[in-house]
Design a protein around this motif. Structure first.
Motif, PDB file in Angstrom:
ATOM      1  N   LYS A 298       0.828  -1.193  -0.009  1.00  0.00           N
ATOM      2  CA  LYS A 298       0.108  -0.068  -0.133  1.00  0.00           C
ATOM      3  C   LYS A 298       0.658   1.231   0.137  1.00  0.00           C
ATOM      4  CE  LYS A 298      -4.246   1.243   2.355  1.00  0.00           C
ATOM      5  NZ  LYS A 298      -5.078   0.985   3.428  1.00  0.00           N
ATOM      6  N   GLU A 301       2.437   1.811  -3.222  1.00  0.00           N
ATOM      7  CA  GLU A 301       1.374   2.235  -4.287  1.00  0.00           C
ATOM      8  C   GLU A 301       1.200   3.835  -3.990  1.00  0.00           C
ATOM      9  OE1 GLU A 301      -3.003   1.572  -5.021  1.00  0.00           O
ATOM     10  OE2 GLU A 301      -2.114  -0.198  -4.642  1.00  0.00           O
ATOM     11  N   ALA A 302       1.206   4.246  -2.582  1.00  0.00           N
ATOM     12  CA  ALA A 302       1.111   5.763  -2.438  1.00  0.00           C
ATOM     13  C   ALA A 302       2.321   6.214  -2.614  1.00  0.00           C
ATOM     14  CB  ALA A 302       0.636   5.798  -0.867  1.00  0.00           C
ATOM     15  N   TYR A 303       3.482   5.816  -2.262  1.00  0.00           N
ATOM     16  CA  TYR A 303       4.666   6.823  -2.744  1.00  0.00           C
ATOM     17  C   TYR A 303       4.778   6.936  -4.354  1.00  0.00           C
ATOM     18  CZ  TYR A 303       6.542   6.350   2.018  1.00  0.00           C
ATOM     19  OH  TYR A 303       6.537   6.646   3.293  1.00  0.00           O
ATOM     20  N   ALA A 304       4.434   5.757  -4.891  1.00  0.00           N
ATOM     21  CA  ALA A 304       4.513   5.782  -6.428  1.00  0.00           C
ATOM     22  C   ALA A 304       3.622   6.743  -7.042  1.00  0.00           C
ATOM     23  CB  ALA A 304       4.161   4.488  -7.221  1.00  0.00           C
ATOM     24  N   ALA A 305       2.367   7.096  -6.352  1.00  0.00           N
ATOM     25  CA  ALA A 305       1.584   8.239  -6.809  1.00  0.00           C
ATOM     26  C   ALA A 305       2.131   9.643  -6.817  1.00  0.00           C
ATOM     27  CB  ALA A 305      -0.009   8.139  -6.097  1.00  0.00           C
ATOM     28  N   VAL A 306       2.697   9.599  -5.331  1.00  0.00           N
ATOM     29  CA  VAL A 306       3.538  10.876  -5.320  1.00  0.00           C
ATOM     30  C   VAL A 306       4.552  11.231  -6.066  1.00  0.00           C
ATOM     31  CG1 VAL A 306       4.862  12.224  -3.587  1.00  0.00           C
ATOM     32  CG2 VAL A 306       2.921  11.085  -2.805  1.00  0.00           C
ATOM     33  N   ALA A 308       5.062   9.867  -9.098  1.00  0.00           N
ATOM     34  CA  ALA A 308       4.544   9.887 -10.620  1.00  0.00           C
ATOM     35  C   ALA A 308       4.013  11.368 -10.712  1.00  0.00           C
ATOM     36  CB  ALA A 308       3.092   9.329 -10.788  1.00  0.00           C
ATOM     37  N   ALA A 309       3.809  12.381  -9.872  1.00  0.00           N
ATOM     38  CA  ALA A 309       3.647  13.789 -10.124  1.00  0.00           C
ATOM     39  C   ALA A 309       4.721  14.621  -9.974  1.00  0.00           C
ATOM     40  CB  ALA A 309       2.392  14.076  -8.876  1.00  0.00           C
ATOM     41  N   ALA A 337       8.875   3.228  -9.645  1.00  0.00           N
ATOM     42  CA  ALA A 337       8.127   4.416  -9.970  1.00  0.00           C
ATOM     43  C   ALA A 337       9.028   5.614 -10.446  1.00  0.00           C
ATOM     44  CB  ALA A 337       7.536   4.794  -8.505  1.00  0.00           C
ATOM     45  N   SER A 341       8.672   7.758 -13.913  1.00  0.00           N
ATOM     46  CA  SER A 341       8.080   9.238 -13.771  1.00  0.00           C
ATOM     47  C   SER A 341       8.680   9.980 -14.837  1.00  0.00           C
ATOM     48  CB  SER A 341       8.277   9.717 -12.367  1.00  0.00           C
ATOM     49  OG  SER A 341       9.957  10.261 -12.529  1.00  0.00           O
TER      50      SER A 341
END
Ligand code: AMP
Length: 392
Positions: A298, A301-306, A308-309, A337, A341
């Motif tokens: 989890k 996933e959360a770190y990957a979303a940060v 990615a931006a 990740a 990016s």
């Protein structure tokens, strides 16, 4: 900062600080000569242009004593195989015999000094030792980026006694890259910090609180932050003497503009060696006989979303005990990740670089720094003692 190729070095005695801190096996053979090869552009340029070249490095941690197993002999031998020039080994770092050998150097000849750290004066930045290193030297060139966060005699002290100073190729490449990325980072700027210890990263984290937009924490460091908040972390690696400092950082993070993230879930194991039962948990306390060994899926996933931006990403320190495949998924996930990016990405430190390699994404990282501690300090302070010494 001068660059070595701007100098006239013909016939000049040049003192070149390199990083020949290569890994040796039990028999004293070099396991990996990457660092020696990385210095070849500067060494080659200096010898091609007629320098009388003195080369100096540290190797291992002899702590101010002569430790024959940490001699620069094997590195010198390897260098001699790699360059078409005369390369000799000095029996010492300073002293009468070294002085004689330095003075006898011809144009296009190299002399490698013994391990600088055989003298405790090196790490103490002793002025008299620095003066002896600088004796007869016309030009000081620093190509040891990975040592330039240390105010040691061969990095900082020597500069005061030499009229002309310059950066070598490796040093320039690192500084050019880091400068571009961290002086005016494109935002969002995400810093990812992991590894075992908080203690050696406190000041860095504090400085990043004023620069980065998001800080992602992983590795054993997380458990010091969690325990500081009174949460039970089982047998996880915690720096007990850093709990108060960790609380102060958490407080500062709350009042700063930065988003400070701790892992949301954890891979737990009964032993750090692997091969035992593991489980993923989201809530604390951990069972008393289990330790955190990696960030959970989890969190990845959360770190990957940060990530990615992000427009700029800096990563230092693994997310778990990545040396063990079972506990490497967090570090591999973060590496992937970053690779996916569009951010300018800088990875510093041997462990994070190894995790990037393990993830098979080395060619998708903008810059992998040769200096772990040095890149970390550069990112925090935007200069290093060894760089300032070349500029003054
Ligand atoms: P550092 O030198 O502080 O960057 O720490 C690097 C080391 O931290 C690596 O050898 C990792 O195995 C270790 N490490 C990372 N996460 C953990 C963890 N959860 N428990 C124990 N060691 C860890």
């Amino acid at each position: 900062m001068n660059f070595v190729t701007e100098l006239d070095v013909k016939g000049r005695l040049v003192f070149l600080r390199v990083d020949f801190n290569v890994p040796l096996d039990e028999g004293g053979a070099i396991r990996d000569d990457t660092r020696i090869r990385a210095s070849l552009p500067t060494i080659g340029w200096l010898l091609d242009h007629g320098a009388r070249l003195v080369i100096a490095s540290h190797l291992g941690r002899p702590k101010g004593k002569v430790v024959p197993a940490m001699s620069l002999g094997p590195a010198t031998k390897r260098l001699a195989e790699l360059v078409p020039y005369k390369v000799a080994m000095a029996p010492d770092v300073v002293g009468d015999e070294v002085r004689r050998l330095k003075r006898a150097l011809g144009e296009g000849e190299a002399l490698v000094l013994e391990n600088l750290r055989f003298y405790k004066e090196e790490e103490k930045n002793d002025p008299e030792f620095a003066r002896q290193l600088a004796e007869d030297v016309d030009v000081f060139v620093n190509d040891a980026f990975g040592s330039s966060h240390r105010a040691h005699a061969s990095v900082v002290g020597i500069a005061a006694y030499v009229p002309v100073k310059a950066a070598g190729y490796l040093m320039k490449k690192e500084v050019d890259y880091l400068k571009k990325a961290v002086h005016t980072p494109e935002k969002p700027y995400v810093a990812i910090l992991g590894g075992a210890k908080v203690s050696d990263k406190i000041e860095i984290i504090e400085s990043l609180l004023g620069k980065a937009d998001q800080i992602l924490i992983g590795g054993a460091m997380s458990y010091t932050f969690l325990k500081a908040q009174g949460l039970g972390v089982g047998t996880s690696l915690v720096e007990e003497d850093q709990l108060e400092v960790a609380l102060v950082i958490l407080d500062k993070a709350r009042t700063s503009a930065v988003s400070f993230h701790l892992p949301q879930d954890h891979v737990l194991a009964r032993s750090p060696e692997g091969g035992t039962e593991t489980k993923v948990v989201e809530s604390l306390p951990f069972p008393e006989d289990m330790m955190g060994v990696d960030i959970g899926p989890k969190t990845v996933e959360a770190y990957a979303a940060v990530i990615a931006a992000a427009k700029t990403v800096f990563w230092n320190g693994p997310m778990g005990i990545f040396e063990i495949d079972e506990f490497a998924q967090g570090s591999i996930g973060v590496a992937k990740a970053i690779a996916e990016s569009n951010a300018v990405s800088i990875v510093g430190g041997g462990d994070s670089a190894a995790a990037v390699k393990k993830a098979g994404v080395r060619d998708k990282i903008s810059h992998i720094s040769t200096g772990g501690g040095a890149s970390l300090e550069y990112v925090a302070y935007e200069t290093l003692p060894g760089i300032t010494a070349l500029e003054n």
